[in-house]
Every structure is written in C-alpha cells, then in structure tokens.
Scaffold this active site. Sequence first.
Site, PDB file in Angstrom:
ATOM      1  N   ARG C  37       0.180 -32.942 -14.322  1.00 20.51           N
ATOM      2  CA  ARG C  37      -0.490 -31.638 -14.722  1.00 20.51           C
ATOM      3  C   ARG C  37      -1.618 -31.851 -15.454  1.00 20.51           C
ATOM      4  O   ARG C  37      -2.520 -31.176 -15.446  1.00 20.51           O
ATOM      5  CB  ARG C  37       0.423 -30.732 -15.195  1.00 20.51           C
ATOM      6  CG  ARG C  37       1.110 -30.075 -14.143  1.00 20.51           C
ATOM      7  CD  ARG C  37       2.750 -29.988 -13.917  1.00 20.51           C
ATOM      8  NE  ARG C  37       3.252 -29.680 -12.479  1.00 20.51           N
ATOM      9  CZ  ARG C  37       3.739 -30.578 -11.665  1.00 20.51           C
ATOM     10  NH1 ARG C  37       3.818 -32.033 -12.176  1.00 20.51           N
ATOM     11  NH2 ARG C  37       4.104 -30.226 -10.593  1.00 20.51           N
ATOM     12  N   ASP C 145       2.372  -1.970 -12.632  1.00 18.99           N
ATOM     13  CA  ASP C 145       1.544  -3.349 -13.045  1.00 18.99           C
ATOM     14  C   ASP C 145       0.139  -2.466 -13.431  1.00 18.99           C
ATOM     15  O   ASP C 145      -0.149  -1.440 -13.304  1.00 18.99           O
ATOM     16  CB  ASP C 145       1.070  -4.158 -11.745  1.00 18.99           C
ATOM     17  CG  ASP C 145       0.621  -5.496 -11.981  1.00 18.99           C
ATOM     18  OD1 ASP C 145       1.702  -6.394 -11.993  1.00 18.99           O
ATOM     19  OD2 ASP C 145      -0.307  -5.751 -12.336  1.00 18.99           O
TER      20      ASP C 145
HETATM   21  C1  LIG Z   1       2.515 -13.741 -12.865  1.00 20.17           C
HETATM   22  S1  LIG Z   1       2.863 -12.154 -12.438  1.00 20.17           S
HETATM   23  C2  LIG Z   1       4.289 -11.809 -12.666  1.00 20.17           C
HETATM   24  C3  LIG Z   1       5.087 -11.046 -11.306  1.00 20.17           C
HETATM   25  C4  LIG Z   1       6.499 -10.942 -11.480  1.00 20.17           C
HETATM   26  N1  LIG Z   1       7.068 -10.319 -12.560  1.00 20.17           N
HETATM   27  C5  LIG Z   1       7.147 -12.468 -11.381  1.00 20.17           C
HETATM   28  O1  LIG Z   1       7.734 -12.797 -12.292  1.00 20.17           O
HETATM   29  O2  LIG Z   1       7.127 -12.807 -10.218  1.00 20.17           O
HETATM   30  C6  LIG Z   1       1.780 -11.330 -13.657  1.00 20.17           C
HETATM   31  C7  LIG Z   1       1.370  -9.847 -13.495  1.00 20.17           C
HETATM   32  O3  LIG Z   1       1.145  -9.335 -14.922  1.00 20.17           O
HETATM   33  C8  LIG Z   1       0.176  -8.408 -14.619  1.00 20.17           C
HETATM   34  N2  LIG Z   1      -0.476  -7.693 -15.966  1.00 20.17           N
HETATM   35  C9  LIG Z   1      -1.118  -8.712 -16.898  1.00 20.17           C
HETATM   36  N3  LIG Z   1      -1.222  -8.054 -17.910  1.00 20.17           N
HETATM   37  C10 LIG Z   1      -1.131  -6.711 -17.631  1.00 20.17           C
HETATM   38  C11 LIG Z   1      -0.901  -5.742 -18.671  1.00 20.17           C
HETATM   39  N4  LIG Z   1      -1.745  -5.525 -19.683  1.00 20.17           N
HETATM   40  N5  LIG Z   1      -0.158  -4.523 -18.328  1.00 20.17           N
HETATM   41  C12 LIG Z   1       0.543  -4.548 -16.897  1.00 20.17           C
HETATM   42  N6  LIG Z   1       0.649  -5.451 -16.152  1.00 20.17           N
HETATM   43  C13 LIG Z   1      -0.134  -6.812 -16.625  1.00 20.17           C
HETATM   44  C14 LIG Z   1      -0.914  -8.755 -13.704  1.00 20.17           C
HETATM   45  O4  LIG Z   1      -1.527  -8.213 -13.008  1.00 20.17           O
HETATM   46  C15 LIG Z   1       0.037  -9.652 -12.480  1.00 20.17           C
HETATM   47  O5  LIG Z   1       0.295  -9.010 -11.386  1.00 20.17           O
END
Ligand SMILES: C[S@@+](CC[C@H](N)C(=O)[O-])C[C@H]1O[C@@H](n2cnc3c(N)ncnc32)[C@H](O)[C@@H]1O
Lengths: 129, 201, 282
Positions: C37, C145
């Site tokens: 990585r 989200d």
């Molecule tokens: C990697 S995904 C996680 C999705 C799911 N919980 C999973 O574990 O598969 C991260 C998400 O966090 C959201 N996100 C980032 N900052 C945020 C914030 N301040 N408030 C709400 N959502 C946020 C992003 O839009 C993204 O969809």
Amino acid sequence: MAEAVRRRVLVVDDAGLVRRYYREALEAAGYLVDEALNGLEALEKLLLQPADLVVVDVNMPQMDGFTFLKALRRQAAPLCAIPALVISTESGPQDFAAAQAAGANFYLVKPVSQATLTDYADLMCGAGA
Amino acid sequence: MPLIRRPSPAAPDPAAPAPAFTGGTAEERWAAARAAAGSAEAVPTLAAALATEPDMRVREAIFTSLALIDTDASVQAVLAHVRSDDAGMRTAALDALRAMPRRAGRHLPALLRDPDADVRILACDLCRSVAPPELHALLGPLLETEPEANVCAAAVEVLADGGGPDILPALSRCAARFGGDPFLAFSIRIAAARIAAQRCG
Amino acid sequence: MKPSQETDEEFRRLCDFLYRRTGMIFTDSKRYFVQRRIAERMGATGSASFASYFARLRSDIAGEIEQFINAFTVNETYFYREDHQFRCLTADLLAARLKHKTPGEPIRIWSAPCATGEEPYSIAIWLLENWPQVDAYDVEIVGSDIDTAVLAAARSGRYGRRALMRLSEAVVKKYFAPIGPDAWQIIDELRQSVAFTPVNLSEPGQTRGHGVFDVIFCRNMLIYFDDASRRVAAENLFENLAPGGYICLGHTESMSRISPLFDVCRFADAIVYQKPAGGAHG
Ligand SMILES: C[S@@+](CC[C@H](N)C(=O)[O-])C[C@H]1O[C@@H](n2cnc3c(N)ncnc32)[C@H](O)[C@@H]1O
C-alpha cells in the site's frame, strides 16, 4: 516460562517509546504484552482479553489513568481484580492520593528502569505470585 | 411489511429561551454549553462554568465549544486547566487544545518554558501537530538545556515521530547530558535510528 | 508493483503514526501488506523516497491521510458489510432496548452516514430475515448523509452485482427486482420503509431534528475527521441517542480515538458503545 503459564501484561501509555521500552523488558522476562494508548482503549482491550497486570500512565488523551482505574474497578470479575501498577511523571501528593483512591496497587515515578519494572511485575503477578 | 416510515420527531422550538449554565440539570447545562459554540462573547461564561462543572460530559461539551470559538481568550480559558490537580481535567484540556492546533501552537514556546515540569511535559506532546523546521526550533533548545529528564523524554517521543535529520546532533548531546538514564538513552537511540533512516532514503 | 523499501524503523514509525491516529494496528507480520500500500501511494503521489512520502502523509498534503486510510479499508459500501454488527443487533442490542420501551413505542435505527443506501437497506433486510419479533414492533430506519447525490441514489435503490455480492440468491430474489443486465432495484415496499435525509454530522446542532435513536450505525466516517470535527460529531451522536442506546463504528474505528462520552460494551458478536442510561450524568 511455558506457554501455559505465561502471564499477560497490558501496558497503557500514550508514548510509543515508553510502551516499547516496557514491552522489551517484559517480553524478555517471559510475559505476553499487549498495548493501549489510553484508558478507553485499555478497557476495550481488556473486555476482549483480560490481563494479569496493567501498567498504567496517568496523563493520556481521552481517558486518563485514574479514570481508567476507577472504571476498571467497576467491571465484573475478573477485570475488577486485575492488579495495577501506575508509572507516571506526576509526583505530587495529590497524584499518589488519587491513584490510591482509584484503585492502584503500586505507584512509581518515571523514569523507571527495565529491571525495576520486571521486579514489580514479578512481585505483582509473576511466577512467585 | 412491519418496518415503518414516519416523519421524524419535531425539532426543538428555536424560540425557546436559551438554557442556563448553572442550577439546571446536566442535560440543560450540556445544551447551554453546546449552544455557545458559535459566539466568542460566551467565553467568560464558558470559562466560569468550567470551573464549577461537576459532570465530565458537560465539561467535554464546554471544552468543545471553547475549541470551536478558537480565539486567544478561548485558548486561555482552556490553558487554565492544563495545570489542574485533577488528571481528568488536564486530559480534557489537552484534548481541547489538540482540537485547536493552530491557535494553541502560538502558546507552545511559553508552555515549554513553564516553571512546572509537568506542564512542559504536556506541552511537548502538543508539539505533535508541528512539523520541522518549527518543531526543531521549539524542541532543539529544550534538548540542550532542559534540566528534567522526563521533559526531554517527552520531547524525544515527539521527535521520533516528526523530527528531521537536523535534530540529530542535539539528540546526541542530550543523550550525553543524561548518560545515566537508561530510558532516555533507549528513546534517543530509537529516535535517532528512525530519523537517520530518512537521510539515506 | 514492487513493495516499498523502507527500513525497520521507518516501518515502525509509520505504524506508530497510523496507530496513534486511527487505532489500526499493523505488526511485522503484516509488513508485506503494508508495503504494497505504501508503494501504491508513493507511486500515486510521485514520492521519490519513503521519507518524502511519510513527510507528505504526516502533513496531510492534499488529503493524503484519507487516501492512505482508503488504501487499507475497502471504502466502497455494499450489502451486509460487517454483518457481525447486524448479528449483534438482533442477538443483543434490540432485546436490551426493548426493556426500556412502552408498548407501541417505535424502535428507531439510524444509519449515518448511509452513502448510497446499502447499509440502511441491509439493516431492514437483516431484521426481516433474522429477527422473529420484527412483526411485533414498529421499526423505523433512517439513512442520512451530507452528500445529496448519494441520497438520491439511495432513494432510487438501484444496485449492480458488486454491491449484492454478499447476499444469498434467495434474499436477492425476495427484496430486489431485476431491472437490466447486472442491475437490480430494491422492491418498492422496502424502499418505502427507509427514510433518507440530508445531515451534516460535523456541524453542532445540525442533527437535532432527527430525534433520538435506539441504535446508530456510524461506520467509516469518523476515522477521516480531524479532532475538532470528531468532537462535534461525537456530541451530535450523543444527543441523537436515547439514554442506554448503542452506537456501532466501522471495524477499523475505535471510540478510544474519538471521544470519552460513551461507555464501551462487549457482546458476543461485536464491541459497541453506549450512551449511559443516566443521560449526560456520568
Ligand atoms: C465511506 S462512506 C461510509 C458508508 C457506510 N456507512 C459504510 O460503512 O459502508 C462515508 C460517507 O460519509 C459521508 N460524510 C462525510 N462527511 C460527512 C458529514 N460531515 N456528515 C454526514 N456525512 C458525511 C460521505 O458523504 C460518505 O457517503
């Protein structure tokens, strides 16, 4: 020491070099060593795997050593009974008193040599205990 | 299907009177602390509340609001507790300073010269957010003159993580100064090995 | 790609850095995995040496910390991801919460962040498949989200084969309708049962309108936040939990790097965090 009787020590200190210094000494003396960076992580690790001794610093992020020991003493057996050795740079009388109130068994002021550490570990949970 | 969809419960009435810091329940004090996050004028009130607040979680919320306000006055209000006799309070104050790294950074030179060695140790840890050459400017002189081995050890811990090759001579002079301290010798040996690896990298 | 050529101490320095920030632990036995990585990220950033890459990582230039963590965690979301937590939900958490409910009071579950909806729909499907009492209670599932584009996708409920890879054929048949080659859509009935809302978890007070939940899934977001945003998000989540309610984080995340507000609880299938039953009183 045979695998079956190797005692497990959890070293709780936010300083990576301190954890490594303790780990080298304890492993050389036959202990299994696990590490945590603060009191919260220590609780989490102990819930997954209890230890025979915790070696605990005082000033750490998120949860300090005394708050950790108070929380540990409130856990169900066997966690609540794990002996605790506090090793800190803090040397004021209020710190000794707080350590005692939180449930520490011994308190050492840094710096602590590797030989002193393993002496205390042997005393508190080693082959002779 | 039994899983249901229904409208979310209503938000609290924005016209409701501002909650109070003292007297009320922990929930009310928590709400008051959080509501103050946006306003620099709230610093004296937050600072006063911090001094008497018994609930650890409300204290956290007060520290968060001070960190978000992020003014010199709010840093001062947090710094006042770095010297607390209560280890939980020291921890909470340090964590709040980590959440305002830029502004807290301006206070590092003074904290590293504090008469209290315990404060100098905690100040070293706050230097983690600083990169060379500023990191060297902060911790280099300390390695040369600091009388307490534990403070030097705290500085070495941070340098092992973030230091650059320029700091190597000061590290070896520090090791020489505390020849009899096995932990410091161990720390400096590892820090130097890590930093030296970068040079040929 | 050739593994990176760092020294033992450089390797440990990097592991210490990751551990301190995230709680993720990599020991010498994982060295090859980590090296791959590092090499990948060095290539992507055009770093000539480990030292220059590590300097970039430490200073978080161009969001390198997020990129680096992404190289370790699968950052796409899919159905039944980390399903041991769903097992914990039906084996322990719901029963514990029901003890505090009056008859008719709904059970509320929040997936925040929910990204494109796989997580909240997974919770719904899991409950229907694995929780015999599902018919006896009102269960409300909300997905939120910050990104309104992912919310729109979540509402439409259309997924490709990759997102469905962990679901059995029977489950896919039951809860999805094929809408094309390698494309499926969640059946209407199930789509109706999850509400999707925009939310910013790192803004104080922004989440209050969502009310309180019994269980919150907050997975794979906090690990990317800085200290200030983590504090705010933790306090928001604390307010959005019922006293005694639970919060589940992603498998590389630990509350020990985020906030002391919650208690840690161990169940057979997962470590979860709990808001103390006494509310703000600790
Ligand atoms: C990697 S995904 C996680 C999705 C799911 N919980 C999973 O574990 O598969 C991260 C998400 O966090 C959201 N996100 C980032 N900052 C945020 C914030 N301040 N408030 C709400 N959502 C946020 C992003 O839009 C993204 O969809």
